[in-house]
Write a protein that holds these residues in place. Structure first.
Motif, PDB file in Angstrom:
ATOM      1  N   MET A   1      38.229  11.494  48.987  1.00 11.51           N
ATOM      2  CA  MET A   1      39.805  12.041  49.056  1.00 11.51           C
ATOM      3  C   MET A   1      39.909  13.424  48.097  1.00 11.51           C
ATOM      4  O   MET A   1      38.988  13.604  47.204  1.00 11.51           O
ATOM      5  N   PHE A   2      40.968  14.276  48.715  1.00  6.96           N
ATOM      6  CA  PHE A   2      41.201  15.497  47.939  1.00  6.96           C
ATOM      7  C   PHE A   2      42.182  15.291  46.875  1.00  6.96           C
ATOM      8  O   PHE A   2      42.890  14.383  46.779  1.00  6.96           O
ATOM      9  N   ASN A   3      42.181  16.543  46.299  1.00  7.22           N
ATOM     10  CA  ASN A   3      43.292  16.585  45.113  1.00  7.22           C
ATOM     11  C   ASN A   3      44.282  16.975  45.896  1.00  7.22           C
ATOM     12  O   ASN A   3      44.236  17.648  46.778  1.00  7.22           O
ATOM     13  N   THR A   4      45.535  16.776  45.364  1.00  9.56           N
ATOM     14  CA  THR A   4      46.986  17.354  45.803  1.00  9.56           C
ATOM     15  C   THR A   4      47.711  17.950  44.832  1.00  9.56           C
ATOM     16  O   THR A   4      47.315  17.742  43.497  1.00  9.56           O
ATOM     17  N   VAL A   5      48.750  18.788  45.039  1.00 17.28           N
ATOM     18  CA  VAL A   5      49.467  19.478  44.351  1.00 17.28           C
ATOM     19  C   VAL A   5      50.133  18.611  43.346  1.00 17.28           C
ATOM     20  O   VAL A   5      50.363  19.233  42.326  1.00 17.28           O
ATOM     21  N   SER A   6      50.156  17.357  43.597  1.00 11.10           N
ATOM     22  CA  SER A   6      50.892  16.575  42.445  1.00 11.10           C
ATOM     23  C   SER A   6      49.856  16.397  41.293  1.00 11.10           C
ATOM     24  O   SER A   6      50.437  15.950  40.531  1.00 11.10           O
ATOM     25  N   LEU A  14      49.018  30.311  41.835  1.00 13.16           N
ATOM     26  CA  LEU A  14      48.338  29.871  42.808  1.00 13.16           C
ATOM     27  C   LEU A  14      48.136  30.837  44.107  1.00 13.16           C
ATOM     28  O   LEU A  14      48.972  31.502  44.729  1.00 13.16           O
ATOM     29  N   LEU A  15      46.723  30.398  44.638  1.00 14.17           N
ATOM     30  CA  LEU A  15      46.527  31.161  45.871  1.00 14.17           C
ATOM     31  C   LEU A  15      46.843  30.153  47.009  1.00 14.17           C
ATOM     32  O   LEU A  15      45.880  29.284  47.059  1.00 14.17           O
ATOM     33  N   VAL A  16      47.574  30.195  47.637  1.00 18.56           N
ATOM     34  CA  VAL A  16      48.141  29.193  48.950  1.00 18.56           C
ATOM     35  C   VAL A  16      47.715  29.812  50.430  1.00 18.56           C
ATOM     36  O   VAL A  16      48.194  30.794  50.891  1.00 18.56           O
ATOM     37  N   ARG A  17      46.884  28.867  50.940  1.00 11.51           N
ATOM     38  CA  ARG A  17      46.528  29.225  52.564  1.00 11.51           C
ATOM     39  C   ARG A  17      47.739  28.548  53.455  1.00 11.51           C
ATOM     40  O   ARG A  17      47.437  27.189  53.214  1.00 11.51           O
ATOM     41  N   ILE A  18      48.303  29.085  54.298  1.00 12.23           N
ATOM     42  CA  ILE A  18      49.121  28.188  55.040  1.00 12.23           C
ATOM     43  C   ILE A  18      49.069  28.851  56.651  1.00 12.23           C
ATOM     44  O   ILE A  18      48.166  29.641  56.745  1.00 12.23           O
ATOM     45  N   ASP A  19      49.206  28.064  57.561  1.00  9.25           N
ATOM     46  CA  ASP A  19      49.505  28.423  58.801  1.00  9.25           C
ATOM     47  C   ASP A  19      50.593  28.803  59.580  1.00  9.25           C
ATOM     48  O   ASP A  19      51.284  27.822  59.879  1.00  9.25           O
ATOM     49  N   ILE A  20      50.866  29.973  59.563  1.00 11.18           N
ATOM     50  CA  ILE A  20      52.302  30.547  60.388  1.00 11.18           C
ATOM     51  C   ILE A  20      51.935  31.221  61.471  1.00 11.18           C
ATOM     52  O   ILE A  20      52.613  32.117  62.053  1.00 11.18           O
ATOM     53  N   VAL A 134      36.272  36.416  48.812  1.00 12.28           N
ATOM     54  CA  VAL A 134      36.425  35.301  47.970  1.00 12.28           C
ATOM     55  C   VAL A 134      36.117  35.509  46.436  1.00 12.28           C
ATOM     56  O   VAL A 134      37.006  35.331  45.840  1.00 12.28           O
ATOM     57  N   GLN A 135      35.127  36.427  46.456  1.00 15.87           N
ATOM     58  CA  GLN A 135      34.683  36.692  45.029  1.00 15.87           C
ATOM     59  C   GLN A 135      35.711  37.454  44.263  1.00 15.87           C
ATOM     60  O   GLN A 135      35.845  37.568  43.047  1.00 15.87           O
ATOM     61  N   THR A 136      36.361  38.511  45.037  1.00 11.21           N
ATOM     62  CA  THR A 136      37.349  39.330  44.110  1.00 11.21           C
ATOM     63  C   THR A 136      38.777  38.639  44.179  1.00 11.21           C
ATOM     64  O   THR A 136      39.480  39.069  43.005  1.00 11.21           O
ATOM     65  N   LEU A 137      39.200  37.900  44.927  1.00 10.00           N
ATOM     66  CA  LEU A 137      40.699  37.268  44.825  1.00 10.00           C
ATOM     67  C   LEU A 137      40.544  35.938  44.075  1.00 10.00           C
ATOM     68  O   LEU A 137      41.549  36.002  43.065  1.00 10.00           O
ATOM     69  N   ALA A 138      39.480  35.090  44.077  1.00  8.16           N
ATOM     70  CA  ALA A 138      39.420  33.858  43.132  1.00  8.16           C
ATOM     71  C   ALA A 138      39.751  34.094  41.768  1.00  8.16           C
ATOM     72  O   ALA A 138      40.386  33.438  41.324  1.00  8.16           O
ATOM     73  N   PRO A 139      39.047  34.851  41.007  1.00  6.66           N
ATOM     74  CA  PRO A 139      39.356  35.183  39.595  1.00  6.66           C
ATOM     75  C   PRO A 139      40.666  35.635  39.287  1.00  6.66           C
ATOM     76  O   PRO A 139      41.040  35.260  38.173  1.00  6.66           O
ATOM     77  N   LYS A 140      41.612  35.873  40.125  1.00  8.52           N
ATOM     78  CA  LYS A 140      42.853  36.300  39.959  1.00  8.52           C
ATOM     79  C   LYS A 140      43.837  35.098  39.768  1.00  8.52           C
ATOM     80  O   LYS A 140      45.168  35.324  39.554  1.00  8.52           O
ATOM     81  N   PHE A 141      43.395  33.878  40.235  1.00 12.88           N
ATOM     82  CA  PHE A 141      44.202  32.615  40.302  1.00 12.88           C
ATOM     83  C   PHE A 141      43.663  31.453  39.403  1.00 12.88           C
ATOM     84  O   PHE A 141      42.698  31.470  39.206  1.00 12.88           O
ATOM     85  N   ASP A 142      44.839  30.452  39.169  1.00 15.96           N
ATOM     86  CA  ASP A 142      44.387  29.449  38.498  1.00 15.96           C
ATOM     87  C   ASP A 142      43.823  28.200  39.598  1.00 15.96           C
ATOM     88  O   ASP A 142      42.911  27.544  39.029  1.00 15.96           O
ATOM     89  N   MET A 166      36.810  27.761  42.857  1.00 15.98           N
ATOM     90  CA  MET A 166      37.892  27.372  42.124  1.00 15.98           C
ATOM     91  C   MET A 166      38.414  26.162  42.358  1.00 15.98           C
ATOM     92  O   MET A 166      38.098  25.360  43.197  1.00 15.98           O
ATOM     93  N   ASP A 167      39.310  25.697  41.325  1.00 21.66           N
ATOM     94  CA  ASP A 167      40.090  24.434  41.664  1.00 21.66           C
ATOM     95  C   ASP A 167      40.768  24.281  42.835  1.00 21.66           C
ATOM     96  O   ASP A 167      41.330  25.429  43.112  1.00 21.66           O
TER      97      ASP A 167
END
Ligand SMILES: Nc1ncnc2c1ncn2[C@@H]1O[C@H](COP(=O)(O)OP(=O)(O)O)[C@@H](O)[C@H]1O
Ligand SMILES: O=C(OP(=O)(O)O)[C@H](O)COP(=O)(O)O
Length: 403
Positions: A1-6, A14-20, A134-142, A166-167
């Motif tokens: 199972m995956f971890n969730t935002v809870s 947070l770097l959040v991927r959505i689909d709009i 990925v390597q540029t953006l990832a370090p900018k977020f928790d 990243m987490d």
């Protein structure tokens, strides 16, 4: 199972991927259910004190629907009742500057990730994880949050690269769609199971017909996928006309499979007996498939076909819909889609209606969502899950959680 935002501590970057990914008219995104669902998720994250930088895609390079996300930021902001800053950059200096300035409770939307060269095509997660993007953006977020269930079948950098470095967490939409669609996969039905397949992305649906052959009793076909099957059956339809780009490339890539499916499963496939088009007077006109012409654009299944499909729905114990039977956004060509949706709503069957565009038809034509078992904002991802195929975007979240 995956971890969730809870599982997240509050106040993270947070770097959040959505689909709009949305329909486009006159160069602007049109509101669909995806905005509403993702706005709810983002609101929860902002209330938890997170600073949220959002990544999303729109269309595919080379298509008319491949546009900037500027208009998406406005729609998302309206749903959130909060300003969503649009940043016309994916991971360059402007993007980094804007994300660094982002504060707790604020949200920004980065430019269409498919404008970034590293995003496409499909590659192994490890390869995407090593990309400059990925390597540029990832370090900018928790932490990274994937809320884009409806894109989780695509092995693109923004979906599979970040969880390796990243987490990584599943967002609320991802979790809800995953739970609903996994439960459907395990259900058993006593009576006939019908699948209604339409829309433009035939290549996502063709493999599904073979994979669900032991659970689905009959398929009703419309939209582009339906026209390609009619072409395989020898009718003069399923060819690109003028500027359209739906048919020829999908035919070139999949003609053999379509022909072999028609031969093997022909008795379970119901193809349209008539199609609709725009007549010289601008009104809807119809013709039986025997009278089709290669240089006409057909925009809906005909009234007789719509009634046949609706009758099959009424006899069914379960109905699964992916893709519209016609260009329902234009009322003249909504007959097929709406007749079938109305039959589902009136019938006491279990049903799932999926697809970012298709699920929009329910609201547009005054149908009640409560009359459907599940309305999914995912299309290709939901039918893939239905067949038991893994979704790569979820696999990487699970691998990350296990590590
Ligand atoms: N015959 C047709 N010609 C052109 N477009 C069609 C036709 N039939 C259906 N469509 C379009 O297909 C779109 C949905 O396709 P798709 O993106 O594959 O589905 P979804 O987003 O629902 O998963 C609808 O917006 C509709 O306008
Ligand atoms: O709209 C989507 O899928 P869907 O049309 O199957 O619902 C997703 O955003 C995936 O987009 P893609 O099919 O261009 O990769």
């Amino acid at each position: 199972m995956f971890n969730t935002v809870s599982d997240l501590d509050s106040g993270q970057r947070l770097l959040v991927r959505i689909d709009i990914n949305a329909p486009v008219e006159n160069g602007h995104a049109q509101d669909n259910r995806r905005f509403e669902r993702h706005a709810e998720s983002i609101r929860t994250l902002l209330e938890d004190g997170h600073a949220v930088a959002v990544m999303a895609h729109q269309g595919r390079p080379g298509r008319d629907t491949f546009i900037s996300l500027e208009s998406h930021a406005d729609i998302l902001g309206d749903h959130l009742s909060q300003d969503v800053e649009f940043v016309p950059d994916t991971f360059g200096e402007d993007a980094l500057e804007a994300t660094e300035a982002l504060e707790s409770g604020e949200v920004l939307l980065l430019e269409n990730v498919r404008m970034c060269e590293d995003e496409l095509p499909e590659k192994e997660p490890e390869t995407h994880a090593g990309s400059e993007f990925v390597q540029t953006l990832a370090p900018k977020f928790d932490a990274y949050v994937n809320d884009a269930y409806s894109a989780a079948h695509r092995a693109h950098a923004s979906l599979v690269g970040f969880p390796l470095v990243m987490d990584a967490y599943a967002g609320p939409v991802m979790e809800a769609e995953y739970t609903a669609n996994s439960a459907i996969q395990d259900r058993e039905f006593e009576g006939p199971v019908t699948m209604v397949l339409g829309g433009t992305k035939a290549e996502d649906l063709i493999p599904v017909i073979e994979r669900v052959d032991d659970t689905v009793d009959r398929f009703c076909l419309g939209g582009i996928v339906g026209e390609l099957f009619l072409r395989a059956a020898g009718h003069d339809v399923g060819y690109d006309v003028e500027e359209t780009e739906f048919f020829d490339h999908q035919w070139d890539d999949h003609a053999n499979t379509i022909e072999s499916i028609l031969e093997t499963y022909g008795d379970r496939l119901t193809l349209a007996a008539d199609l609709a088009y725009e007549g010289d007077d601008g009104e809807r006109a119809e013709t039986a498939v025997e009278g089709l012409e290669k240089d006409t654009s057909y925009l809906d299944v005909g009234t007789e076909s719509a009634e046949t499909y609706a009758d099959l729905v009424r006899e069914s114990d379960a109905v699964f819909v992916k893709g519209a039977l016609g260009v329902f956004e234009d009322e003249r060509f909504a007959t097929g889609t709406v007749t079938v949706l109305e039959a589902i709503a009136e019938t006491d069957c279990f049903s799932v209606v999926g697809g970012g565009d298709t699920s929009r038809a329910i609201g547009m034509y005054g149908l009640d969502e409560d009359d459907f078992g599940h309305v999914s904002i995912a299309g290709g991802a939901y039918v893939r899950a239905l067949t038991g195929e893994p979704l790569v975007g979820i696999d990487v979240l699970e691998t990350a959680a296990a590590a």
